[in-house]
Design a protein around this motif. Structure first.
Motif, PDB file in Angstrom:
ATOM      1  N   ALA A  30       0.819  -1.221   0.000  1.00  0.00           N
ATOM      2  CA  ALA A  30       0.000   0.000   0.000  1.00  0.00           C
ATOM      3  C   ALA A  30       0.850   1.266   0.000  1.00  0.00           C
ATOM      4  N   ASP A  31       2.020   1.231   0.616  1.00  0.00           N
ATOM      5  CA  ASP A  31       2.860   2.433   0.667  1.00  0.00           C
ATOM      6  C   ASP A  31       3.491   2.761  -0.681  1.00  0.00           C
ATOM      7  N   GLN A  32       3.438   1.859  -1.646  1.00  0.00           N
ATOM      8  CA  GLN A  32       3.992   2.092  -2.971  1.00  0.00           C
ATOM      9  C   GLN A  32       2.969   2.663  -3.950  1.00  0.00           C
ATOM     10  N   LEU A  33       1.725   2.824  -3.503  1.00  0.00           N
ATOM     11  CA  LEU A  33       0.655   3.285  -4.377  1.00  0.00           C
ATOM     12  C   LEU A  33       0.527   4.797  -4.329  1.00  0.00           C
ATOM     13  N   ALA A  34       0.245   5.402  -5.479  1.00  0.00           N
ATOM     14  CA  ALA A  34       0.064   6.847  -5.548  1.00  0.00           C
ATOM     15  C   ALA A  34      -1.313   7.263  -5.035  1.00  0.00           C
ATOM     16  N   SER A  35      -2.276   6.354  -5.072  1.00  0.00           N
ATOM     17  CA  SER A  35      -3.634   6.647  -4.617  1.00  0.00           C
ATOM     18  C   SER A  35      -4.190   5.414  -3.920  1.00  0.00           C
ATOM     19  N   ALA A  36      -5.062   5.643  -2.963  1.00  0.00           N
ATOM     20  CA  ALA A  36      -5.684   4.522  -2.244  1.00  0.00           C
ATOM     21  C   ALA A  36      -6.889   3.968  -2.994  1.00  0.00           C
ATOM     22  N   GLU A  37      -7.322   4.645  -4.041  1.00  0.00           N
ATOM     23  CA  GLU A  37      -8.481   4.199  -4.823  1.00  0.00           C
ATOM     24  C   GLU A  37      -8.026   3.693  -6.191  1.00  0.00           C
ATOM     25  N   PRO A  38      -8.580   2.579  -6.656  1.00  0.00           N
ATOM     26  CA  PRO A  38      -8.205   2.060  -7.974  1.00  0.00           C
ATOM     27  C   PRO A  38      -8.771   2.944  -9.084  1.00  0.00           C
ATOM     28  N   TYR A  39      -8.064   3.002 -10.196  1.00  0.00           N
ATOM     29  CA  TYR A  39      -8.617   3.753 -11.325  1.00  0.00           C
ATOM     30  C   TYR A  39      -9.245   2.829 -12.355  1.00  0.00           C
ATOM     31  N   ASP A  40      -9.113   1.527 -12.153  1.00  0.00           N
ATOM     32  CA  ASP A  40      -9.776   0.575 -13.037  1.00  0.00           C
ATOM     33  C   ASP A  40     -10.069  -0.697 -12.248  1.00  0.00           C
ATOM     34  N   SER A  41     -11.146  -1.373 -12.618  1.00  0.00           N
ATOM     35  CA  SER A  41     -11.536  -2.610 -11.959  1.00  0.00           C
ATOM     36  C   SER A  41     -12.373  -3.425 -12.927  1.00  0.00           C
ATOM     37  N   TRP A  42     -12.190  -4.734 -12.898  1.00  0.00           N
ATOM     38  CA  TRP A  42     -13.020  -5.616 -13.693  1.00  0.00           C
ATOM     39  C   TRP A  42     -13.050  -6.991 -13.043  1.00  0.00           C
ATOM     40  N   ARG A  43     -13.987  -7.805 -13.526  1.00  0.00           N
ATOM     41  CA  ARG A  43     -14.152  -9.147 -12.991  1.00  0.00           C
ATOM     42  C   ARG A  43     -13.981 -10.153 -14.114  1.00  0.00           C
ATOM     43  N   GLU A  44     -13.234 -11.211 -13.831  1.00  0.00           N
ATOM     44  CA  GLU A  44     -13.103 -12.342 -14.745  1.00  0.00           C
ATOM     45  C   GLU A  44     -13.333 -13.606 -13.934  1.00  0.00           C
ATOM     46  N   MET A  45     -14.394 -14.303 -14.238  1.00  0.00           N
ATOM     47  CA  MET A  45     -14.776 -15.526 -13.546  1.00  0.00           C
ATOM     48  C   MET A  45     -14.850 -15.288 -12.029  1.00  0.00           C
ATOM     49  N   CYS A  46     -13.972 -15.915 -11.250  1.00  0.00           N
ATOM     50  CA  CYS A  46     -14.017 -15.809  -9.793  1.00  0.00           C
ATOM     51  C   CYS A  46     -13.002 -14.805  -9.255  1.00  0.00           C
ATOM     52  N   TRP A  47     -12.429 -13.995 -10.115  1.00  0.00           N
ATOM     53  CA  TRP A  47     -11.409 -13.026  -9.709  1.00  0.00           C
ATOM     54  C   TRP A  47     -11.892 -11.610  -9.979  1.00  0.00           C
ATOM     55  N   PHE A  77     -10.198  -7.809 -10.355  1.00  0.00           N
ATOM     56  CA  PHE A  77      -8.919  -7.135 -10.568  1.00  0.00           C
ATOM     57  C   PHE A  77      -9.059  -5.651 -10.277  1.00  0.00           C
ATOM     58  N   PHE A  78      -8.063  -5.085  -9.611  1.00  0.00           N
ATOM     59  CA  PHE A  78      -8.017  -3.663  -9.293  1.00  0.00           C
ATOM     60  C   PHE A  78      -6.675  -3.104  -9.773  1.00  0.00           C
ATOM     61  N   VAL A  79      -6.718  -1.965 -10.454  1.00  0.00           N
ATOM     62  CA  VAL A  79      -5.493  -1.347 -10.961  1.00  0.00           C
ATOM     63  C   VAL A  79      -5.271  -0.020 -10.246  1.00  0.00           C
ATOM     64  N   PHE A  80      -4.078   0.139  -9.688  1.00  0.00           N
ATOM     65  CA  PHE A  80      -3.678   1.358  -8.995  1.00  0.00           C
ATOM     66  C   PHE A  80      -2.427   1.900  -9.673  1.00  0.00           C
ATOM     67  N   GLU A  81      -2.288   3.207  -9.712  1.00  0.00           N
ATOM     68  CA  GLU A  81      -1.033   3.782 -10.179  1.00  0.00           C
ATOM     69  C   GLU A  81      -0.085   3.816  -8.985  1.00  0.00           C
ATOM     70  N   ASN A  82       1.166   3.362  -9.189  1.00  0.00           N
ATOM     71  CA  ASN A  82       2.096   3.405  -8.077  1.00  0.00           C
ATOM     72  C   ASN A  82       3.012   4.619  -8.209  1.00  0.00           C
ATOM     73  N   VAL A  83       3.863   4.845  -7.240  1.00  0.00           N
ATOM     74  CA  VAL A  83       4.691   6.058  -7.190  1.00  0.00           C
ATOM     75  C   VAL A  83       5.708   6.110  -8.312  1.00  0.00           C
ATOM     76  N   ASN A  84       6.039   4.989  -8.944  1.00  0.00           N
ATOM     77  CA  ASN A  84       6.987   4.959 -10.062  1.00  0.00           C
ATOM     78  C   ASN A  84       6.302   5.156 -11.408  1.00  0.00           C
ATOM     79  N   GLU A  85       5.035   5.518 -11.398  1.00  0.00           N
ATOM     80  CA  GLU A  85       4.201   5.708 -12.577  1.00  0.00           C
ATOM     81  C   GLU A  85       4.009   4.426 -13.374  1.00  0.00           C
ATOM     82  N   ASP A  86       4.194   3.313 -12.726  1.00  0.00           N
ATOM     83  CA  ASP A  86       3.798   2.028 -13.283  1.00  0.00           C
ATOM     84  C   ASP A  86       2.406   1.721 -12.730  1.00  0.00           C
ATOM     85  N   ASP A  87       1.878   0.584 -13.103  1.00  0.00           N
ATOM     86  CA  ASP A  87       0.585   0.165 -12.572  1.00  0.00           C
ATOM     87  C   ASP A  87       0.774  -1.043 -11.671  1.00  0.00           C
TER      88      ASP A  87
END
Length: 126
Positions: A62-79, A81-91
């Protein structure tokens, strides 16, 4: 002691046999026994996010994330997925299994390409 006042043992036995042979009782038992597969069960995004935030994987990253809220989310079968931007501007992509008390949570860091657009997510590793 007898059954209830005014009822004989034969009457009580007849009621028990009638209930045991009733198709409605069989249907009720089948409904209790059957559980839909997890990919068909409803699962809200907020429940998946709560399971993510309760996990050790979240706490360790959590300390590597730029925001505590995801900017994208989707569901595939039983999973879920949440996407967060991290401090290195990766995802940082978290995958949360949607069943169980202590669901599996996986995480992967995915880099963006030179154009800044999102890559296709194909696999998530621990």
């Amino acid at each position: 002691m007898g059954p209830a006042p005014g009822l004989s043992w034969w009457t009580l036995a007849g009621v028990v046999v009638l209930a045991a042979l009733s198709p409605e009782l069989e249907e009720a038992v089948d409904r209790l026994r059957y559980r839909a597969p997890c990919e068909q069960r409803p699962a809200s995004e907020s429940v998946g996010l709560a399971k993510l935030r309760a996990s050790a994987t979240w706490r360790s990253h959590a300390d590597q994330l730029a925001s505590a809220e995801p900017y994208d989310s989707w569901r595939e079968m039983c999973w879920r997925f949440f996407v967060f931007e991290n401090v290195n501007e990766d995802d940082t992509v978290f995958a949360v299994y949607l069943t169980g008390r202590h669901p599996a949570v996986r995480m992967a860091v995915v880099g963006r390409d030179d154009s800044g657009s999102m890559p296709e997510y194909t696999a998530v590793s621990a």
